[in-house]
Enzyme design. Structure first.
Site, PDB file in Angstrom:
ATOM      1  CG  HIS A 178      48.133  34.503  39.333  1.00 64.41           C
ATOM      2  ND1 HIS A 178      47.661  34.620  37.878  1.00 64.41           N
ATOM      3  CD2 HIS A 178      47.375  35.563  40.029  1.00 64.41           C
ATOM      4  CE1 HIS A 178      47.229  35.563  37.747  1.00 64.41           C
ATOM      5  NE2 HIS A 178      46.908  36.497  38.720  1.00 64.41           N
ATOM      6  CB  SER A 179      44.348  33.123  38.161  1.00 63.57           C
ATOM      7  OG  SER A 179      42.939  33.265  37.571  1.00 63.57           O
ATOM      8  CE1 TYR A 180      42.611  24.843  36.921  1.00 63.25           C
ATOM      9  CE2 TYR A 180      44.766  24.986  36.559  1.00 63.25           C
ATOM     10  CZ  TYR A 180      43.579  24.388  36.849  1.00 63.25           C
ATOM     11  OH  TYR A 180      43.852  22.813  36.665  1.00 63.25           O
ATOM     12  CG  HIS A 184      43.830  38.320  37.183  1.00 61.46           C
ATOM     13  ND1 HIS A 184      43.524  37.780  38.413  1.00 61.46           N
ATOM     14  CD2 HIS A 184      43.625  37.325  36.399  1.00 61.46           C
ATOM     15  CE1 HIS A 184      43.699  36.572  38.288  1.00 61.46           C
ATOM     16  NE2 HIS A 184      43.804  36.201  37.162  1.00 61.46           N
TER      17      HIS A 184
END
Length: 229
Positions: free
Chosen positions: A79-81, A206
């Site tokens: 997820h994300s980073y 997000h």
């Protein structure tokens, strides 16, 4: 009926394995194996945060898990980073990876860093958030109380892809359509036109686990190979 799979779930900036643990538990209840990873310097490993913790450290965290648990045919989720970490791990031990899923995440190429892939709003958070000690990026005010500072070095270090190119059974991208000023919109648009990717849009912010936990679980399960494949 799908086969049983092994999921390795890597959370984004400032979050520990606790973020993915609810969905990991659901996967286990369905018979799958699931690991919710806590990267060095985060969550219950926050005491290990120091200036040397970088992207390479986080890639090594996951490589060590795969090696010590003898995991193969893994569905690797970030997820994300953590898209940065997924790409680094998949590059180094692609033979252990069955499929990859990037969840509202960076999809870097060689030489990319989270810093250059994100937008000005996120870069301002990185710098302002790390202004107290220059080491950890403070969680944003609306994050879960369990969130901890994220190592600044991990978002500015460029990813080095050093292994042979691997072909995975499938690659998935999940886009959170209600994330205002999303740094991932251009990635989503690019991958929509790539036949190698399964691209999904969620009506979520997000934090997809807060806004659409059941839909996200269904997307994870859609990556499981058919029992007769």
């Amino acid at each position: 009926m799908g086969a049983l799979s092994t999921f390795v779930l890597i959370p984004g900036a400032c979050h520990g394995g606790w973020w993915f643990e609810p969905v990991a538990q659901r996967l286990r209840e369905l018979g799958h194996t699931a690991y919710a990873v806590t990267l060095t310097g985060l969550g219950d490993r926050a005491h290990l945060l120091n200036a040397s913790v970088n992207l390479d450290t986080h890639i090594r965290d996951v490589l060590a898990l795969l090696e010590n648990e003898r995991l193969d045919e893994v569905i690797l989720v970030g997820h994300s980073y953590a898209g940065m970490v997924v790409s680094g791990v998949a590059d180094r031990v692609g033979e252990r990876i069955d499929a990859v899923m990037y969840v509202d995440a960076f999809v870097p190429g060689n030489g990319d860093a989270a810093w250059n892939l994100t937008n000005d709003e996120q870069r301002a958070w990185y710098i302002d958030g790390a202004s107290d000690d220059g080491i950890g990026i403070a969680p944003l005010p609306f994050f879960d109380p369990r969130a901890t500072p994220h190592p600044l070095a991990s978002v500015v270090q460029r990813l080095r892809l050093i292994g042979p190119e691997h072909t995975f059974r499938r690659k998935d991208y999940v886009y959170a359509a209600q994330f205002d000023n999303s740094p991932f919109t251009s990635t989503y648009q690019r991958l929509q036109g790539d036949s190698e990717w399964h691209v999904h849009e969620m009506a979520a912010r997000h934090n997809v686990l807060a806004d659409g936990p059941e839909q996200f679980l269904e997307l994870l399960l859609s990556t499981v190979p058919d029992a007769f494949d």
